[in-house]
Design a protein around this motif. Structure first.
Motif, mmCIF file in Angstrom:
data_model
loop_
_atom_site.group_PDB
_atom_site.id
_atom_site.type_symbol
_atom_site.label_atom_id
_atom_site.label_comp_id
_atom_site.label_asym_id
_atom_site.label_seq_id
_atom_site.Cartn_x
_atom_site.Cartn_y
_atom_site.Cartn_z
ATOM 1 N N THR A 102 0.810 -1.206 0.000
ATOM 2 C CA THR A 102 0.000 0.000 0.000
ATOM 3 C C THR A 102 0.846 1.260 0.000
ATOM 4 O OG1 THR A 102 -0.161 -0.172 2.410
ATOM 5 C CG2 THR A 102 -1.997 -1.046 1.118
ATOM 6 N N ASP A 107 -3.880 2.710 -3.980
ATOM 7 C CA ASP A 107 -4.515 2.677 -2.665
ATOM 8 C C ASP A 107 -5.562 1.577 -2.669
ATOM 9 O OD1 ASP A 107 -5.745 3.079 -0.260
ATOM 10 O OD2 ASP A 107 -6.087 5.223 -0.529
ATOM 11 N N ALA A 109 -6.964 0.090 -0.213
ATOM 12 C CA ALA A 109 -8.032 0.283 0.763
ATOM 13 C C ALA A 109 -9.176 1.089 0.160
ATOM 14 C CB ALA A 109 -7.477 0.980 2.004
ATOM 15 N N ALA A 110 -8.850 2.143 -0.576
ATOM 16 C CA ALA A 110 -9.891 2.954 -1.211
ATOM 17 C C ALA A 110 -10.639 2.155 -2.280
ATOM 18 C CB ALA A 110 -9.269 4.212 -1.820
ATOM 19 N N LEU A 111 -9.896 1.330 -3.020
ATOM 20 C CA LEU A 111 -10.541 0.518 -4.062
ATOM 21 C C LEU A 111 -11.520 -0.484 -3.457
ATOM 22 C CD1 LEU A 111 -7.430 -0.161 -6.315
ATOM 23 C CD2 LEU A 111 -9.352 1.330 -6.840
ATOM 24 N N ALA A 113 -13.014 -0.185 -0.562
ATOM 25 C CA ALA A 113 -14.143 0.559 0.000
ATOM 26 C C ALA A 113 -15.148 0.938 -1.087
ATOM 27 C CB ALA A 113 -13.638 1.811 0.718
ATOM 28 N N ASP A 114 -14.651 1.383 -2.236
ATOM 29 C CA ASP A 114 -15.538 1.718 -3.349
ATOM 30 C C ASP A 114 -16.307 0.482 -3.839
ATOM 31 O OD1 ASP A 114 -14.693 4.324 -3.212
ATOM 32 O OD2 ASP A 114 -13.269 4.159 -4.878
ATOM 33 N N HIS A 116 -17.070 -2.138 -2.069
ATOM 34 C CA HIS A 116 -18.067 -2.479 -1.046
ATOM 35 C C HIS A 116 -19.288 -1.573 -1.163
ATOM 36 C CE1 HIS A 116 -19.790 -3.799 2.740
ATOM 37 N NE2 HIS A 116 -19.866 -2.539 3.120
ATOM 38 N N ASP A 117 -19.079 -0.296 -1.469
ATOM 39 C CA ASP A 117 -20.208 0.615 -1.641
ATOM 40 C C ASP A 117 -21.092 0.176 -2.812
ATOM 41 O OD1 ASP A 117 -19.349 2.149 0.467
ATOM 42 O OD2 ASP A 117 -18.321 3.633 -0.778
#
Length: 321
Positions: A102, A107, A109-111, A113-114, A116-117
């Protein structure tokens, strides 16, 4: 025999114990143990060996395991087929990555999170591991996606790569180290490190494999005095004068640490590569396929790093589907 009991059995085997399996399944450990014993009683044979420090499958358990996985996969396929008609994506995706990934130009973590949204019914399990174990897990079908380090620019049989980082290995040397008295310019030949204590990532990582292969080509074995999983720890050890750190260059060619002198290693040049990896043919589940497609689209192309001699590393050709 119930599907949930088979799922519990497979989870205990994968986690190597009841405590971690219970946490992953969000169950109480006594209840999980009771369900496994009920399954064993119905089958008339113990499936798990509980005598060691970790729980392992018995001979019968090893024979049953692939059939249990097949049954669970079939049940999941039924649900996914129904979901396809309603536009719902669900399931579980397992992804592992090398430590320190990372810190590079993406990133994850951001990918995640997106993703999951967009797909809240999909469970994503992310852990760290070594490259060797990740490759083995991909080949065994126990892992959907990996972000791993590799010493090679082509994947092993059965695995596909999309290279996302490709930079030289450098030597990070503390000011005042006697080695610097012999160095002229921004690079150093690998043979100059023959008699020096080195600091590197641990065995099983792509960087360590690249170092060992390079040293073999140069005719010696590296003296690795310290290893650590995180690149910034290597720099800290080198700054304390405990050895010379061999680690990936920064993406923009700047010094890896302001306290250290950074020298590109040449003759031979060694590369640090990070790749997105998956089993040839792609993951079996729609959720894993969707996440892999999202990651392949979002991850950057291989970095072109300008070396000290003016040479440029070429891109690795990894065609998209």
């Amino acid at each position: 025999m119930e599907l949930r009991q088979l799922r519990y059995f497979v989870c205990v085997v994968e986690e190597g114990g009841f405590t971690r399996a219970a946490a992953r399944l969000h169950l109480a450990q006594p209840g999980l143990s009771a369900q496994i014993r009920q399954l064993e009683k119905e089958l008339g044979q113990p499936l798990l060996d509980r005598s060691g420090r970790s729980v392992t499958p018995t001979e019968v358990g090893r024979a049953v395991l692939p059939y249990a996985r097949t049954a669970l996969a079939a049940a999941e396929s039924v649900a996914q087929t129904v979901d396809a008609y309603t536009g719902l994506l669900r399931g579980r995706v397992t992804i592992k990555m090398v430590s320190g990934a990372t810190g590079h130009a993406f990133d994850i973590a951001a990918l995640l999170a997106d993703f999951h949204d967009s797909h809240p019914s999909v469970e994503v399990a992310l852990t760290e591991d070594t490259t060797e174990r990740m490759q083995a897990a991909l080949l065994a079908g126990e892992l959907d996606i990996a972000v791993l380090g590799t010493a090679q620019d082509v994947p092993p049989p059965g695995v596909d790569f999309q290279m996302v980082i490709d930079v030289p290995l450098v030597a990070a040397v503390a000011p005042g180290d006697p080695l610097l008295n012999r160095v002229r310019g921004p690079s150093i030949e690998l043979a100059e490190l023959r008699d020096h204590k080195l600091i590197c990532l641990p065995r099983g990582s792509g960087v360590r494999a690249a170092l060992e292969q390079g040293c073999a080509q140069a005719g010696f074995r590296p003296r690795v005095a310290f290893d650590a999983a995180a690149p910034h720890v290597l720099s800290q050890l080198a700054a304390r004068g405990l050895g010379i750190a061999v680690l990936p260059a920064s993406e923009d060619g700047s010094p890896v640490d302001a306290q250290l002198r950074t020298l590109q290693i040449v003759r031979p040049e060694m590369r640090a590569r990070i790749a997105l990896a998956w089993q040839t043919g792609g993951p079996s589940g729609p959720a894993a396929q969707a996440l892999l497609a999202r990651l392949r689209e979002a991850f950057p192309k291989p970095l072109k790093h300008q070396g000290p001699a003016g040479t440029t590393a070429s891109d690795i050709n990894c065609p998209r589907d």
